[in-house]
Design a protein around this motif. Structure first.
Motif, PDB file in Angstrom:
ATOM      1  N   ASP A  49       4.559   7.163   1.563  1.00  0.00           N
ATOM      2  CA  ASP A  49       4.741   6.238   2.635  1.00  0.00           C
ATOM      3  C   ASP A  49       4.238   4.827   2.202  1.00  0.00           C
ATOM      4  OD1 ASP A  49       5.517   7.900   4.838  1.00  0.00           O
ATOM      5  OD2 ASP A  49       3.388   8.879   4.855  1.00  0.00           O
ATOM      6  N   VAL A  50       4.995   3.745   2.410  1.00  0.00           N
ATOM      7  CA  VAL A  50       4.742   2.213   1.737  1.00  0.00           C
ATOM      8  C   VAL A  50       4.668   1.396   2.977  1.00  0.00           C
ATOM      9  CG1 VAL A  50       5.756   0.634   0.344  1.00  0.00           C
ATOM     10  CG2 VAL A  50       6.265   3.056  -0.067  1.00  0.00           C
ATOM     11  N   VAL A  51       3.596   0.659   2.983  1.00  0.00           N
ATOM     12  CA  VAL A  51       3.299  -0.265   3.967  1.00  0.00           C
ATOM     13  C   VAL A  51       3.183  -1.645   3.279  1.00  0.00           C
ATOM     14  CG1 VAL A  51       1.749  -1.087   5.862  1.00  0.00           C
ATOM     15  CG2 VAL A  51       2.068   1.339   5.227  1.00  0.00           C
ATOM     16  N   VAL A  52       4.173  -2.633   3.837  1.00  0.00           N
ATOM     17  CA  VAL A  52       4.123  -3.957   3.200  1.00  0.00           C
ATOM     18  C   VAL A  52       3.031  -4.874   4.158  1.00  0.00           C
ATOM     19  CG1 VAL A  52       5.223  -6.168   2.630  1.00  0.00           C
ATOM     20  CG2 VAL A  52       6.269  -3.556   2.443  1.00  0.00           C
ATOM     21  N   VAL A  53       2.142  -5.560   3.608  1.00  0.00           N
ATOM     22  CA  VAL A  53       0.960  -6.133   4.377  1.00  0.00           C
ATOM     23  C   VAL A  53       1.095  -7.632   3.965  1.00  0.00           C
ATOM     24  CG1 VAL A  53      -1.304  -6.261   5.205  1.00  0.00           C
ATOM     25  CG2 VAL A  53      -0.429  -3.968   4.461  1.00  0.00           C
ATOM     26  N   ASP A  54       0.835  -8.359   4.948  1.00  0.00           N
ATOM     27  CA  ASP A  54       0.867  -9.769   4.632  1.00  0.00           C
ATOM     28  C   ASP A  54      -0.765 -10.070   4.892  1.00  0.00           C
ATOM     29  OD1 ASP A  54      -0.143 -10.257   7.210  1.00  0.00           O
ATOM     30  OD2 ASP A  54       1.558 -11.471   7.761  1.00  0.00           O
ATOM     31  N   HIS A 113       0.899  -1.295  -0.105  1.00  0.00           N
ATOM     32  CA  HIS A 113      -0.057  -0.004   0.010  1.00  0.00           C
ATOM     33  C   HIS A 113       1.009   1.173   0.150  1.00  0.00           C
ATOM     34  CE1 HIS A 113      -2.403   3.183   2.094  1.00  0.00           C
ATOM     35  NE2 HIS A 113      -2.962   3.141   1.160  1.00  0.00           N
ATOM     36  N   LEU A 114       0.669   2.089  -0.946  1.00  0.00           N
ATOM     37  CA  LEU A 114       1.390   3.348  -0.866  1.00  0.00           C
ATOM     38  C   LEU A 114       0.421   4.497  -0.837  1.00  0.00           C
ATOM     39  CD1 LEU A 114       2.952   1.252  -2.923  1.00  0.00           C
ATOM     40  CD2 LEU A 114       3.651   3.203  -4.298  1.00  0.00           C
ATOM     41  N   ALA A 115       0.955   5.502   0.210  1.00  0.00           N
ATOM     42  CA  ALA A 115       0.218   6.497   0.489  1.00  0.00           C
ATOM     43  C   ALA A 115       1.069   7.760  -0.078  1.00  0.00           C
ATOM     44  CB  ALA A 115      -0.192   6.762   1.973  1.00  0.00           C
ATOM     45  N   VAL A 116       0.502   8.274  -1.186  1.00  0.00           N
ATOM     46  CA  VAL A 116       1.368   9.234  -2.027  1.00  0.00           C
ATOM     47  C   VAL A 116       0.905  10.585  -1.644  1.00  0.00           C
ATOM     48  CG1 VAL A 116       2.542  10.065  -4.097  1.00  0.00           C
ATOM     49  CG2 VAL A 116       1.732   7.542  -3.870  1.00  0.00           C
ATOM     50  N   ALA A 117       1.932  11.543  -1.216  1.00  0.00           N
ATOM     51  CA  ALA A 117       1.558  12.715  -0.767  1.00  0.00           C
ATOM     52  C   ALA A 117       2.506  13.777  -1.271  1.00  0.00           C
ATOM     53  CB  ALA A 117       1.390  13.272   0.441  1.00  0.00           C
ATOM     54  N   PRO A 118       2.535  14.971  -1.289  1.00  0.00           N
ATOM     55  CA  PRO A 118       3.648  15.961  -1.973  1.00  0.00           C
ATOM     56  C   PRO A 118       4.935  15.749  -0.982  1.00  0.00           C
ATOM     57  CG  PRO A 118       1.430  17.027  -1.972  1.00  0.00           C
ATOM     58  CD  PRO A 118       1.038  15.797  -1.208  1.00  0.00           C
ATOM     59  N   ALA A 119       4.865  15.561   0.382  1.00  0.00           N
ATOM     60  CA  ALA A 119       5.779  15.570   0.855  1.00  0.00           C
ATOM     61  C   ALA A 119       6.653  14.064   0.835  1.00  0.00           C
ATOM     62  CB  ALA A 119       5.498  15.572   2.487  1.00  0.00           C
ATOM     63  N   GLY A 120       5.809  13.005   0.408  1.00  0.00           N
ATOM     64  CA  GLY A 120       6.565  11.800   0.050  1.00  0.00           C
ATOM     65  C   GLY A 120       5.814  10.701  -0.123  1.00  0.00           C
TER      66      GLY A 120
END
Length: 258
Positions: free
Chosen positions: A241-246, A232-239
């Motif tokens: 955030d990537v979360v890897v989920v099983d 899951h990628l949460a894409v914002a102007p500042a960067g």
């Protein structure tokens, strides 16, 4: 003429990514259920497939896709597919294009503040590499993410693609791409080289591959796990955030790309 789009302040774009999932049966259904449960509390605009979307040579692809991800449209989640080596075994994978929102084997998809560049690593031609160079050279205020099947670096059931390393890695570095997503190796791995983070996640449903030591000359492998799941990628102007989920919903890695 290039079209420049300024993302609204504070905007965030949710992107899900899955690779090597097209096995059908219970494993694929479990993945689809896990992604659906996660998306219900982490809304996404787009699901990106990282290739090997179908291991059935087209025989059961439509049925398997519908039973696994038929909920996406009602949830308002679009699809952007990439081709893997199993997909192109029949008609170069064209039977998947409509389901996976693919206008061509490689293309650009723009969603809110994200420019997703989808490549076809099953056929790395001079013309595709020229297209990639032109695309990356074009100025954009959108945050770029690149996705394709065969990783530049991986140390498991497969090794990294020397063709990707030779043809595309220098372009990623030259044009300051920050995040590259791939599948193919049936596990999760994360590398970083010269400012580019390379994520491998081919653990969608096919049998997991063991992790191995990396060859000399590879970038350091930051995190790795032989598991099934998704990104899951949460894409914002500042960067980003990537979360890897099983598939049980457990977070196995979390990091930020700026």
């Amino acid at each position: 003429m290039a079209l420049f789009v300024v993302p609204p302040a504070g905007a965030e774009t949710g992107i899900l990514a899955v690779g090597d999932f097209g096995v059908g049966g219970e494993r694929q259904r479990l993945l689809g259920a896990a992604v659906r449960d996660y998306e219900s509390s982490h809304p996404a605009e787009l699901l990106v497939t990282l290739g090997d979307n179908d291991y059935t040579l087209g025989r059961s692809f439509a049925r398997n896709w519908t039973s696994t991800f038929g909920w996406l449209q009602a949830a308002g989640v679009g699809v952007a597919g990439a081709l893997g080596n199993h997909d192109v075994a029949v008609d170069r994978g064209r039977y998947e294009f409509e389901f996976l929102g693919m206008p061509a084997p490689y293309y650009v998809r723009r969603v809110k503040d994200v420019e997703l560049i989808v490549l076809d690593s099953t056929a790395i031609t001079t013309s595709q590499t020229r297209w990639l160079r032109r695309t990356l050279a074009r100025r954009s205020l959108l945050r770029r993410v690149v996705a394709f099947h065969h990783p530049a670096y991986t140390c498991g059931g497969h090794r990294g693609s020397s063709t990707v390393q030779r043809s595309w890695v220098p372009l990623f570095e030259r044009y300051r791409v920050r995040l590259v997503l791939s599948g193919h190796d049936h596990n999760y791995q994360r590398f970083k080289r010269r400012g580019v983070t390379y994520v491998v996640h081919g653990g969608g449903g096919a049998g997991a591959y063991p992790l191995r030591s990396c060859p000399r000359g590879y970038p350091a492998r930051i995190r790795a796990r032989a598991t099934h799941g998704f990104l899951h990628l949460a894409v914002a102007p500042a960067g980003v955030d990537v979360v890897v989920v099983d598939v049980s919903g457990e977070t196995i890695d979390r990091f930020r790309v700026t």
